[in-house]
Enzyme design. Structure first.
Site, PDB file in Angstrom:
ATOM      1  N   THR A 128       0.856  -1.188   0.000  1.00 20.23           N
ATOM      2  CA  THR A 128       0.000   0.000   0.000  1.00 20.23           C
ATOM      3  C   THR A 128       0.892   1.238   0.000  1.00 20.23           C
ATOM      4  O   THR A 128       1.697   1.418   0.916  1.00 20.23           O
ATOM      5  CB  THR A 128      -0.899  -0.010   1.253  1.00 20.23           C
ATOM      6  OG1 THR A 128      -1.648  -1.234   1.241  1.00 20.23           O
ATOM      7  CG2 THR A 128      -1.837   1.182   1.270  1.00 20.23           C
ATOM      8  N   LEU A 160      -6.664  -8.255   1.371  1.00 18.26           N
ATOM      9  CA  LEU A 160      -6.899  -9.343   2.330  1.00 18.26           C
ATOM     10  C   LEU A 160      -6.988  -8.830   3.758  1.00 18.26           C
ATOM     11  O   LEU A 160      -6.403  -7.813   4.108  1.00 18.26           O
ATOM     12  CB  LEU A 160      -5.815 -10.420   2.216  1.00 18.26           C
ATOM     13  CG  LEU A 160      -4.389 -10.176   2.709  1.00 18.26           C
ATOM     14  CD1 LEU A 160      -4.264 -10.305   4.211  1.00 18.26           C
ATOM     15  CD2 LEU A 160      -3.450 -11.169   2.049  1.00 18.26           C
ATOM     16  N   GLY A 267      -7.577  -0.712  14.881  1.00 18.91           N
ATOM     17  CA  GLY A 267      -6.129  -0.666  15.060  1.00 18.91           C
ATOM     18  C   GLY A 267      -5.506  -1.504  13.969  1.00 18.91           C
ATOM     19  O   GLY A 267      -6.112  -1.722  12.918  1.00 18.91           O
ATOM     20  N   CYS A 270      -2.603  -1.526   9.381  1.00 19.60           N
ATOM     21  CA  CYS A 270      -3.042  -0.945   8.110  1.00 19.60           C
ATOM     22  C   CYS A 270      -3.993   0.235   8.225  1.00 19.60           C
ATOM     23  O   CYS A 270      -3.637   1.337   7.831  1.00 19.60           O
ATOM     24  CB  CYS A 270      -3.609  -2.045   7.229  1.00 19.60           C
ATOM     25  SG  CYS A 270      -2.280  -3.154   6.692  1.00 19.60           S
ATOM     26  N   ARG A 339       0.254  -4.703  16.123  1.00 17.24           N
ATOM     27  CA  ARG A 339       0.574  -3.360  15.619  1.00 17.24           C
ATOM     28  C   ARG A 339      -0.594  -2.416  15.922  1.00 17.24           C
ATOM     29  O   ARG A 339      -1.726  -2.712  15.582  1.00 17.24           O
ATOM     30  CB  ARG A 339       0.864  -3.414  14.109  1.00 17.24           C
ATOM     31  CG  ARG A 339       2.194  -4.104  13.806  1.00 17.24           C
ATOM     32  CD  ARG A 339       2.480  -4.175  12.319  1.00 17.24           C
ATOM     33  NE  ARG A 339       1.686  -5.186  11.640  1.00 17.24           N
ATOM     34  CZ  ARG A 339       1.806  -5.489  10.341  1.00 17.24           C
ATOM     35  NH1 ARG A 339       2.678  -4.853   9.597  1.00 17.24           N
ATOM     36  NH2 ARG A 339       1.061  -6.424   9.810  1.00 17.24           N
TER      37      ARG A 339
HETATM   38  N1  LIG Z   1      -0.986  -7.299   6.584  1.00 18.98           N
HETATM   39  C1  LIG Z   1      -2.051  -7.204   5.798  1.00 18.98           C
HETATM   40  O1  LIG Z   1      -3.099  -7.774   6.111  1.00 18.98           O
HETATM   41  C2  LIG Z   1      -2.023  -6.420   4.528  1.00 18.98           C
HETATM   42  C3  LIG Z   1      -0.955  -5.600   4.205  1.00 18.98           C
HETATM   43  N2  LIG Z   1      -0.983  -4.806   3.099  1.00 18.98           N
HETATM   44  C4  LIG Z   1       0.168  -3.975   2.742  1.00 18.98           C
HETATM   45  O2  LIG Z   1       1.210  -4.869   2.359  1.00 18.98           O
HETATM   46  C5  LIG Z   1       2.476  -4.357   2.728  1.00 18.98           C
HETATM   47  C6  LIG Z   1       3.189  -5.373   3.608  1.00 18.98           C
HETATM   48  O3  LIG Z   1       2.488  -5.504   4.809  1.00 18.98           O
HETATM   49  P1  LIG Z   1       2.769  -6.710   5.821  1.00 18.98           P
HETATM   50  O4  LIG Z   1       2.949  -7.965   5.066  1.00 18.98           O
HETATM   51  O5  LIG Z   1       1.714  -6.620   6.847  1.00 18.98           O
HETATM   52  O6  LIG Z   1       4.184  -6.254   6.437  1.00 18.98           O
HETATM   53  P2  LIG Z   1       5.253  -7.139   7.238  1.00 18.98           P
HETATM   54  O7  LIG Z   1       6.049  -6.177   8.043  1.00 18.98           O
HETATM   55  O8  LIG Z   1       4.587  -8.293   7.889  1.00 18.98           O
HETATM   56  O9  LIG Z   1       6.190  -7.734   6.082  1.00 18.98           O
HETATM   57  C7  LIG Z   1       7.095  -6.998   5.341  1.00 18.98           C
HETATM   58  C8  LIG Z   1       8.258  -7.908   4.939  1.00 18.98           C
HETATM   59  O10 LIG Z   1       9.121  -7.216   4.043  1.00 18.98           O
HETATM   60  C9  LIG Z   1      10.459  -7.604   4.343  1.00 18.98           C
HETATM   61  N3  LIG Z   1      11.386  -6.621   3.774  1.00 18.98           N
HETATM   62  C10 LIG Z   1      11.738  -5.393   4.251  1.00 18.98           C
HETATM   63  N4  LIG Z   1      12.617  -4.818   3.420  1.00 18.98           N
HETATM   64  C11 LIG Z   1      12.827  -5.672   2.400  1.00 18.98           C
HETATM   65  C12 LIG Z   1      13.617  -5.614   1.225  1.00 18.98           C
HETATM   66  N5  LIG Z   1      14.368  -4.563   0.941  1.00 18.98           N
HETATM   67  N6  LIG Z   1      13.610  -6.683   0.408  1.00 18.98           N
HETATM   68  C13 LIG Z   1      12.844  -7.772   0.687  1.00 18.98           C
HETATM   69  N7  LIG Z   1      12.066  -7.874   1.770  1.00 18.98           N
HETATM   70  C14 LIG Z   1      12.047  -6.832   2.617  1.00 18.98           C
HETATM   71  C15 LIG Z   1      10.475  -7.675   5.854  1.00 18.98           C
HETATM   72  O11 LIG Z   1      11.592  -8.403   6.334  1.00 18.98           O
HETATM   73  C16 LIG Z   1       9.136  -8.348   6.130  1.00 18.98           C
HETATM   74  O12 LIG Z   1       9.247  -9.747   6.144  1.00 18.98           O
HETATM   75  C17 LIG Z   1       2.181  -3.017   3.399  1.00 18.98           C
HETATM   76  O13 LIG Z   1       2.261  -2.010   2.436  1.00 18.98           O
HETATM   77  C18 LIG Z   1       0.757  -3.167   3.893  1.00 18.98           C
HETATM   78  O14 LIG Z   1       0.103  -1.919   4.027  1.00 18.98           O
HETATM   79  C19 LIG Z   1      -2.053  -4.816   2.237  1.00 18.98           C
HETATM   80  C20 LIG Z   1      -3.132  -5.613   2.484  1.00 18.98           C
HETATM   81  C21 LIG Z   1      -3.199  -6.506   3.629  1.00 18.98           C
HETATM   82  O1  LIG Z   2      -4.817  -2.940   4.203  1.00 23.57           O
HETATM   83  C1  LIG Z   2      -4.865  -3.902   4.957  1.00 23.57           C
HETATM   84  O2  LIG Z   2      -3.875  -4.398   5.483  1.00 23.57           O
HETATM   85  C2  LIG Z   2      -6.179  -4.523   5.302  1.00 23.57           C
HETATM   86  O3  LIG Z   2      -6.788  -3.726   6.358  1.00 23.57           O
HETATM   87  C3  LIG Z   2      -8.031  -4.227   6.828  1.00 23.57           C
HETATM   88  O4  LIG Z   2      -7.882  -5.554   7.322  1.00 23.57           O
HETATM   89  P1  LIG Z   2      -7.315  -5.890   8.797  1.00 23.57           P
HETATM   90  O5  LIG Z   2      -6.486  -4.749   9.279  1.00 23.57           O
HETATM   91  O6  LIG Z   2      -6.727  -7.250   8.707  1.00 23.57           O
HETATM   92  O7  LIG Z   2      -8.571  -6.019   9.761  1.00 23.57           O
HETATM   93  P2  LIG Z   2     -10.093  -5.574   9.753  1.00 23.57           P
HETATM   94  O8  LIG Z   2     -10.934  -6.779   9.845  1.00 23.57           O
HETATM   95  O9  LIG Z   2     -10.370  -4.613   8.674  1.00 23.57           O
HETATM   96  O10 LIG Z   2     -10.184  -4.808  11.146  1.00 23.57           O
HETATM   97  C4  LIG Z   2      -9.453  -3.608  11.369  1.00 23.57           C
HETATM   98  C5  LIG Z   2      -9.763  -3.035  12.728  1.00 23.57           C
HETATM   99  O11 LIG Z   2     -11.084  -2.495  12.757  1.00 23.57           O
HETATM  100  C6  LIG Z   2     -11.788  -2.963  13.896  1.00 23.57           C
HETATM  101  N1  LIG Z   2     -13.240  -3.039  13.544  1.00 23.57           N
HETATM  102  C7  LIG Z   2     -13.635  -3.718  12.438  1.00 23.57           C
HETATM  103  C8  LIG Z   2     -14.966  -3.752  12.092  1.00 23.57           C
HETATM  104  C9  LIG Z   2     -15.912  -3.096  12.879  1.00 23.57           C
HETATM  105  O12 LIG Z   2     -17.131  -3.093  12.613  1.00 23.57           O
HETATM  106  N2  LIG Z   2     -15.488  -2.434  13.972  1.00 23.57           N
HETATM  107  C10 LIG Z   2     -14.169  -2.390  14.329  1.00 23.57           C
HETATM  108  O13 LIG Z   2     -13.821  -1.752  15.355  1.00 23.57           O
HETATM  109  C11 LIG Z   2     -11.148  -4.311  14.214  1.00 23.57           C
HETATM  110  O14 LIG Z   2     -11.340  -4.647  15.568  1.00 23.57           O
HETATM  111  C12 LIG Z   2      -9.699  -4.033  13.884  1.00 23.57           C
HETATM  112  O15 LIG Z   2      -9.033  -3.420  14.984  1.00 23.57           O
HETATM  113  C13 LIG Z   2      -9.013  -4.298   5.655  1.00 23.57           C
HETATM  114  O16 LIG Z   2     -10.234  -4.860   6.104  1.00 23.57           O
HETATM  115  C14 LIG Z   2      -8.438  -5.144   4.520  1.00 23.57           C
HETATM  116  O17 LIG Z   2      -9.326  -5.139   3.409  1.00 23.57           O
HETATM  117  C15 LIG Z   2      -7.092  -4.565   4.106  1.00 23.57           C
HETATM  118  O18 LIG Z   2      -6.493  -5.352   3.095  1.00 23.57           O
END
Ligand SMILES: NC(=O)C1=CN([C@@H]2O[C@H](COP(=O)(O)OP(=O)(O)OC[C@H]3O[C@@H](n4cnc5c(N)ncnc54)[C@H](O)[C@@H]3O)[C@@H](O)[C@H]2O)C=CC1
Ligand SMILES: O=C(O)[C@H]1O[C@H](OP(=O)(O)OP(=O)(O)OC[C@H]2O[C@@H](n3ccc(=O)[nH]c3=O)[C@H](O)[C@@H]2O)[C@H](O)[C@@H](O)[C@@H]1O
Length: 442
Positions: A128, A160, A267, A270, A339
């Site tokens: 993102t 996701l 929280g 993201c 986080r």
């Molecule tokens: N966690 C989620 O549910 C979602 C996350 N996103 C977005 O996806 C991105 C990643 O998020 P997360 O997976 O949660 O982060 P994360 O912190 O869990 O993973 C990031 C990974 O990138 C690695 N990394 C850092 N620098 C690097 C480099 N130079 N080369 C290769 N690997 C490197 C880190 O060691 C780590 O394993 C963010 O932009 C987040 O906003 C989008 C949708 C869902």
């Molecule tokens: O960009 C991201 O990483 C992701 O962020 C959220 O997903 P996520 O953070 O895994 O969790 P959510 O289920 O969205 O919940 C986020 C927060 O909102 C709170 N929440 C959710 C729903 C609600 O009705 N009220 C509420 O307080 C949850 O407790 C939690 O703290 C989005 O739902 C995903 O689509 C997106 O990909």
């Protein structure tokens, strides 16, 4: 290579998003190479261990490794050699001391990968990012890659949710393909063929729109949550009931009940950082006013945490010296992610006010202990509730929801419960003799 042929994929950054994407793509039949700078993470994944809690993912990792289609490495040279399509999944956290997104990891990954791109390839951003990033990294890649402009950039934002990551990856609501050419679109279609074959809707668009869709979606979800929590504040002022109000709104099809759950607020890694980074980017672009409401969304959300502490204080007549059981540490159930977790924020504030706080969470205890060693932790919901003056439910794990009031009454000092997530049956707890309180309910 024919653009419609099945491509070999690399996934750069194997955190929550990248590991899930790499594993699911291998299970769907692709040859996948996961790349990370963290040698320990690479070793754990390669040995079959998912380094975080995600239901269903460990089983799929085993399956993918057994198929021989999934490997992990720290070598960008190997990545350049192997991949036809490279997915960028590195972190984009909030910059310390600013609302802006920290693009250090995106830039480092691009600079490490590009010199190894010696043939036609597609780099697909999934992280993102602030709008405009895709265009900027296209320039960097064209400068640094031996294959030059033969390498294209596309954007495929990820939606996701943690806790549902496998299902959301295998059966997403939609796919957004931000592309600059038909070739890039064909490559992306080939990389998502099994998912497209399910009839998944696709939006083809430009790079900037694809980047914006992601922050627009998270902003909408955050706004919905803060909207209902703003209504809860009003309910508190007049003794009205937010639960009944939310249920009534949800019955209107045009509004819907999803993301309309009042309580402690949002929280995680993201929503909070994404709305701040979006507001910051809009200000840089001179359209800050258009999304200035996101600052209010953020403020409403922060007030929920303070208000929850106030409710505990009101109930106990002060927090100092009181024994408080804190149920939950993860930012939401079915996750070990802490986080920006509202639960831990509340627990730490109550600890700072002199409360004897003990925390339990079914999955996030290790992470919480590492991050906040000053807090005290227990082994179960009952363990932390022993002799408690109040039990405060902060993350709505089903383990907590299933606890019977009469059983819990055997261990606490006082039968008081604060339901920070509107997760419990108020009537049931009250009729068992408990003082039950929740924000926005009289
Ligand atoms: N966690 C989620 O549910 C979602 C996350 N996103 C977005 O996806 C991105 C990643 O998020 P997360 O997976 O949660 O982060 P994360 O912190 O869990 O993973 C990031 C990974 O990138 C690695 N990394 C850092 N620098 C690097 C480099 N130079 N080369 C290769 N690997 C490197 C880190 O060691 C780590 O394993 C963010 O932009 C987040 O906003 C989008 C949708 C869902
Ligand atoms: O960009 C991201 O990483 C992701 O962020 C959220 O997903 P996520 O953070 O895994 O969790 P959510 O289920 O969205 O919940 C986020 C927060 O909102 C709170 N929440 C959710 C729903 C609600 O009705 N009220 C509420 O307080 C949850 O407790 C939690 O703290 C989005 O739902 C995903 O689509 C997106 O990909």
């Amino acid at each position: 290579m024919n653009p419609t042929e099945s491509p070999r994929l690399t996934v750069i950054g194997t955190g929550y998003l990248g590991a899930t994407h790499a594993i699911c793509m291998a299970v769907l039949g692709f040859e996948v190479l996961g790349v990370d700078v963290d040698q320990r993470k690479v070793d754990r994944l390669a040995s079959g261990e998912v380094p975080f809690f995600e239901p269903g993912l460990p089983e799929l990792l085993t399956k993918a490794l057994e198929s021989g289609r999934l490997r992990f490495t720290t070598s960008f040279e190997e990545a350049g050699e192997f991949g036809d399509v490279h997915f960028l999944c590195v972190g984009t956290p909030q910059q310390p001391g600013s609302d802006a997104a920290d693009l250090t990891y995106v830039d480092a990954a691009v600079r490490a990968l590009a010199p190894n791109l010696t043939r036609r390839a597609l780099v697909v951003g999934k992280s993102t990012v602030p709008v405009g990033t895709a265009q900027r990294i296209t320039g960097v890649i064209h400068d640094l890659a031996p294959a030059g402009e033969e390498v294209e950039v596309a954007w495929n934002p990820e939606f996701l949710r943690e806790g549902f990551a496998v299902d959301d990856t295998m059966r997403p609501d939609r796919l957004v393909f931000g592309v600059a050419s038909d070739w890039a679109l064909e490559r992306l279609e080939a990389a998502f063929r099994p998912i497209l074959d399910l009839g998944t809707p696709v939006v083809r668009t430009d790079l900037a729109t694809a980047e914006l869709v992601k922050v627009a979606a998270n902003s909408f979800l955050a706004t919905k949550i803060s909207y209902i929590n703003a209504m809860a504040e009003v309910c508190e002022a007049v003794g009205a009931d937010i639960k009944h109000l939310a249920d009534s709104l949800a019955l209107d099809d045009r509004i819907g009940g999803k993301f309309l759950k009042p309580g402690l607020g949002f929280g995680g890694g993201c929503l909070p950082k994404d709305i701040r980074a979006f507001a910051h980017r809009a200000e840089e672009l001179g359209v800050g006013q258009a999304v200035s409401f996101l600052r209010e969304v953020d403020d409403i959300n922060r007030r929920r945490r303070a208000r929850t502490v106030d409710l505990v204080r009101e109930m106990l007549g002060g927090i100092s010296g009181k024994r408080i059981a804190a149920w939950g540490a993860a930012f939401k159930p079915n996750s070990d992610d802490i986080r920006d977790a509202p639960a831990l924020d509340v627990a730490r504030t109550m600890h700072g006010l002199g409360g004897h706080v003990r925390v339990f969470d079914p999955a996030a205890l290790d992470n919480a202990r590492r991050a906040f060693p000053e807090l005290r932790y227990g082994d179960s919901a009952f363990d932390v509730a022993r002799d408690a003056d109040v039990v405060v439910l902060l993350t709505e794990w089903s383990d907590f929801k299933e606890i019977e009031p009469d059983a819990l009454a055997q261990v606490v000092r006082h039968k008081r419960i604060v339901d920070g997530r509107h997760a419990l049956d108020a009537e049931k707890w009250r009729s068992a003799g408990w003082e039950y309180r929740a924000l926005g309910r009289s």
